[in-house]
Design a protein around this motif. Structure first.
Motif, PDB file in Angstrom:
ATOM      1  N   MET A 253     -53.778   2.824  -8.153  1.00 31.22           N
ATOM      2  CA  MET A 253     -55.233   2.672  -8.206  1.00 31.22           C
ATOM      3  C   MET A 253     -55.788   2.980  -9.593  1.00 31.22           C
ATOM      4  O   MET A 253     -56.744   2.332 -10.037  1.00 31.22           O
ATOM      5  N   ALA A 254     -55.199   3.942 -10.276  1.00 32.68           N
ATOM      6  CA  ALA A 254     -55.673   4.265 -11.632  1.00 32.68           C
ATOM      7  C   ALA A 254     -55.462   3.076 -12.564  1.00 32.68           C
ATOM      8  O   ALA A 254     -56.327   2.755 -13.388  1.00 32.68           O
ATOM      9  N   LEU A 255     -54.327   2.413 -12.435  1.00 34.34           N
ATOM     10  CA  LEU A 255     -54.061   1.226 -13.251  1.00 34.34           C
ATOM     11  C   LEU A 255     -55.017   0.095 -12.877  1.00 34.34           C
ATOM     12  O   LEU A 255     -55.588  -0.575 -13.759  1.00 34.34           O
ATOM     13  N   ARG A 256     -55.215  -0.095 -11.584  1.00 34.17           N
ATOM     14  CA  ARG A 256     -56.129  -1.144 -11.127  1.00 34.17           C
ATOM     15  C   ARG A 256     -57.548  -0.875 -11.617  1.00 34.17           C
ATOM     16  O   ARG A 256     -58.227  -1.790 -12.113  1.00 34.17           O
ATOM     17  N   ASP A 257     -57.979   0.367 -11.490  1.00 32.22           N
ATOM     18  CA  ASP A 257     -59.336   0.717 -11.910  1.00 32.22           C
ATOM     19  C   ASP A 257     -59.529   0.571 -13.421  1.00 32.22           C
ATOM     20  O   ASP A 257     -60.652   0.364 -13.894  1.00 32.22           O
ATOM     21  N   ALA A 258     -58.420   0.658 -14.165  1.00 28.41           N
ATOM     22  CA  ALA A 258     -58.487   0.500 -15.616  1.00 28.41           C
ATOM     23  C   ALA A 258     -58.477  -0.968 -16.041  1.00 28.41           C
ATOM     24  O   ALA A 258     -58.560  -1.274 -17.234  1.00 28.41           O
ATOM     25  N   GLY A 259     -58.370  -1.869 -15.061  1.00 26.83           N
ATOM     26  CA  GLY A 259     -58.418  -3.293 -15.359  1.00 26.83           C
ATOM     27  C   GLY A 259     -57.070  -3.958 -15.524  1.00 26.83           C
ATOM     28  O   GLY A 259     -56.995  -5.138 -15.906  1.00 26.83           O
ATOM     29  N   VAL A 260     -55.993  -3.236 -15.213  1.00 27.80           N
ATOM     30  CA  VAL A 260     -54.659  -3.821 -15.280  1.00 27.80           C
ATOM     31  C   VAL A 260     -54.418  -4.638 -14.010  1.00 27.80           C
ATOM     32  O   VAL A 260     -54.623  -4.122 -12.902  1.00 27.80           O
ATOM     33  N   PRO A 261     -53.987  -5.889 -14.127  1.00 31.72           N
ATOM     34  CA  PRO A 261     -53.703  -6.683 -12.925  1.00 31.72           C
ATOM     35  C   PRO A 261     -52.478  -6.117 -12.192  1.00 31.72           C
ATOM     36  O   PRO A 261     -51.407  -5.993 -12.781  1.00 31.72           O
ATOM     37  N   VAL A 262     -52.634  -5.767 -10.929  1.00 28.46           N
ATOM     38  CA  VAL A 262     -51.540  -5.176 -10.155  1.00 28.46           C
ATOM     39  C   VAL A 262     -51.266  -6.016  -8.916  1.00 28.46           C
ATOM     40  O   VAL A 262     -52.158  -6.662  -8.365  1.00 28.46           O
ATOM     41  N   THR A 263     -50.003  -6.000  -8.486  1.00 24.22           N
ATOM     42  CA  THR A 263     -49.596  -6.722  -7.286  1.00 24.22           C
ATOM     43  C   THR A 263     -48.771  -5.794  -6.404  1.00 24.22           C
ATOM     44  O   THR A 263     -48.399  -4.695  -6.819  1.00 24.22           O
ATOM     45  N   LEU A 264     -48.495  -6.236  -5.188  1.00 18.75           N
ATOM     46  CA  LEU A 264     -47.734  -5.447  -4.220  1.00 18.75           C
ATOM     47  C   LEU A 264     -46.424  -6.155  -3.894  1.00 18.75           C
ATOM     48  O   LEU A 264     -46.425  -7.359  -3.600  1.00 18.75           O
ATOM     49  N   ASN A 265     -45.339  -5.392  -3.924  1.00 13.32           N
ATOM     50  CA  ASN A 265     -44.015  -5.977  -3.749  1.00 13.32           C
ATOM     51  C   ASN A 265     -43.086  -4.978  -3.075  1.00 13.32           C
ATOM     52  O   ASN A 265     -43.334  -3.775  -3.098  1.00 13.32           O
ATOM     53  N   SER A 266     -41.971  -5.491  -2.513  1.00 10.90           N
ATOM     54  CA  SER A 266     -41.101  -4.622  -1.713  1.00 10.90           C
ATOM     55  C   SER A 266     -39.793  -4.233  -2.392  1.00 10.90           C
ATOM     56  O   SER A 266     -39.085  -3.359  -1.906  1.00 10.90           O
ATOM     57  N   ASP A 267     -39.409  -4.903  -3.493  1.00  8.10           N
ATOM     58  CA  ASP A 267     -38.257  -4.529  -4.316  1.00  8.10           C
ATOM     59  C   ASP A 267     -36.927  -4.788  -3.592  1.00  8.10           C
ATOM     60  O   ASP A 267     -36.338  -5.842  -3.741  1.00  8.10           O
ATOM     61  N   ASP A 268     -36.430  -3.814  -2.863  1.00  6.76           N
ATOM     62  CA  ASP A 268     -35.216  -3.952  -2.026  1.00  6.76           C
ATOM     63  C   ASP A 268     -35.580  -3.420  -0.639  1.00  6.76           C
ATOM     64  O   ASP A 268     -35.181  -2.316  -0.256  1.00  6.76           O
ATOM     65  N   PRO A 269     -36.355  -4.194   0.124  1.00 12.31           N
ATOM     66  CA  PRO A 269     -37.095  -3.643   1.270  1.00 12.31           C
ATOM     67  C   PRO A 269     -36.325  -2.819   2.296  1.00 12.31           C
ATOM     68  O   PRO A 269     -36.734  -1.679   2.571  1.00 12.31           O
ATOM     69  N   PRO A 270     -35.216  -3.312   2.887  1.00 11.30           N
ATOM     70  CA  PRO A 270     -34.588  -2.485   3.927  1.00 11.30           C
ATOM     71  C   PRO A 270     -33.955  -1.208   3.387  1.00 11.30           C
ATOM     72  O   PRO A 270     -33.848  -0.225   4.121  1.00 11.30           O
ATOM     73  N   HIS A 271     -33.571  -1.214   2.116  1.00 15.54           N
ATOM     74  CA  HIS A 271     -32.990  -0.007   1.521  1.00 15.54           C
ATOM     75  C   HIS A 271     -34.040   1.093   1.369  1.00 15.54           C
ATOM     76  O   HIS A 271     -33.719   2.280   1.415  1.00 15.54           O
ATOM     77  N   PHE A 272     -35.290   0.682   1.186  1.00 24.44           N
ATOM     78  CA  PHE A 272     -36.366   1.643   0.965  1.00 24.44           C
ATOM     79  C   PHE A 272     -37.258   1.791   2.196  1.00 24.44           C
ATOM     80  O   PHE A 272     -38.369   2.321   2.112  1.00 24.44           O
ATOM     81  N   HIS A 273     -36.766   1.288   3.347  1.00 26.07           N
ATOM     82  CA  HIS A 273     -37.492   1.384   4.613  1.00 26.07           C
ATOM     83  C   HIS A 273     -38.909   0.844   4.468  1.00 26.07           C
ATOM     84  O   HIS A 273     -39.889   1.456   4.905  1.00 26.07           O
TER      85      HIS A 273
END
Length: 321
Positions: A253-273
């Motif tokens: 949120m701090a990055l988003r609020d500073a105007g940095v474009p952010v996205t959401l991703n799962s990376d290696d999803p089942p390994h990280f639950h």
């Protein structure tokens, strides 16, 4: 259901335990050391890498990879995902004894099937292995440059970002860029803000994989915002790997609020639950984003996607449909 998009996921790391167990039966391999009670088990980053490699080694043919990509994309589509980019590794293909072409063609077949059945669009990002050194990165880039595929639209780099300075890895990225591939790279996960800054200087990406530790340098955060460098954030992964201890500490949120474009991703999803759907839930429950703001996250991902403009326009219309 909120339309979702993902631009940071390692395809071998997306194989869920059920699929891995099925592959283990196919090849008569014991996976009890990495899967217990239907879940991957590891305690630290080194064990995670062992777990990842053990699962990945069970995909050995073009058909195996078609099954992997179609299975994962089908799972994504069922939760409202309209677009997915996955990292692939031609070095990994060679190491397990499958040709680079068979590897890519298999993944592409799975993507084609998933699109026909579920409407989900997908692309591949070829990667070099940073811990294997500049030669690995150059080799991976050269292969893709000399053997283009319509679904391989980007180039990046995975592996331990604490190894090898970006300046030494730049030749591979130059080859990929000259071939028309879009550029991203992992930085600012286990390496600090300097890793992000050096990557920007020498590799010249339009996106940064993770990038969250840029928050440690306010001037860098300002630069990311000013240049609109997109961060492929993976909050669930960051917590699982103890980059941060809690979501309260996570700088999304701090990055988003500073105007940095952010996205959401799962990376290696089942390994990280986790899963892409869970990452959107985290953004809602932990970061307080509402539905319109979550749609904006998806819109940011589509605008940053490594696709042609006609495809981008079609995907953007789906967000507000």
């Amino acid at each position: 259901m909120i339309p979702k998009a993902e631009i940071h996921c390692h395809i071998e790391g997306a194989a869920d335990p059920e699929l891995v167990v099925a592959q283990a039966r196919k090849y008569n391999v014991d996976v009890s050391d990495i899967i217990q009670d239907g879940a991957f088990v590891w305690n630290d980053f080194s064990e995670f890498l062992k777990c990842f490699d053990g699962a990945a080694a069970l995909f050995r043919t073009s058909d195996d990879y078609a099954l992997l990509s179609e299975t994962y994309l089908t799972q994504l589509a069922s939760t409202g995902c309209i677009y997915s980019e996955v990292f692939i590794s031609t070095d990994h293909a060679r190491m397990i004894g499958i040709s680079e072409r068979d590897y890519i063609d298999g993944l592409a077949e799975g993507m084609t099937q998933a699109k026909q059945k579920h409407g989900i669009e997908a692309r591949m990002i070829a990667t070099g292995l940073r811990h294997e050194g500049p030669e690995s990165v150059l080799r991976a880039a050269t292969y893709i440059a000399e053997n283009p595929h319509p679904l391989v639209t980007g180039f990046g780099m995975g592996g331990d970002e604490r190894m090898h300075h970006p300046k030494d890895l730049a030749p591979g990225f130059d080859v990929a860029r000259d071939a028309g591939l879009a550029i991203t790279t992992h930085a600012g996960e286990f390496g600090g803000a300097d890793s992000v800054r050096d990557s920007l200087t020498y590799l010249k990406p339009s996106r940064i994989g993770h990038g969250v530790r840029a928050i440690e340098d306010p001037a860098l955060v300002h630069e990311l915002a000013d240049k609109q460098i997109v961060l492929e954030c993976c909050p669930g992964s960051n917590i699982a790997l103890s980059v941060y201890d809690s979501f309260d500490e996570h700088p999304f949120m701090a990055l988003r609020d500073a105007g940095v474009p952010v996205t959401l991703n799962s990376d290696d999803p089942p390994h990280f639950h986790t899963s892409l759907a869970r990452e959107y839930d985290i953004a809602a429950t932990e970061f307080g984003l509402n539905e319109d703001e979550l749609r904006d996250i998806t819109r940011t991902a589509i605008k940053a996607a490594f696709v042609d403009e006609d495809t981008r326009a079609t995907l953007l219309t789906k967000i507000d449909a």
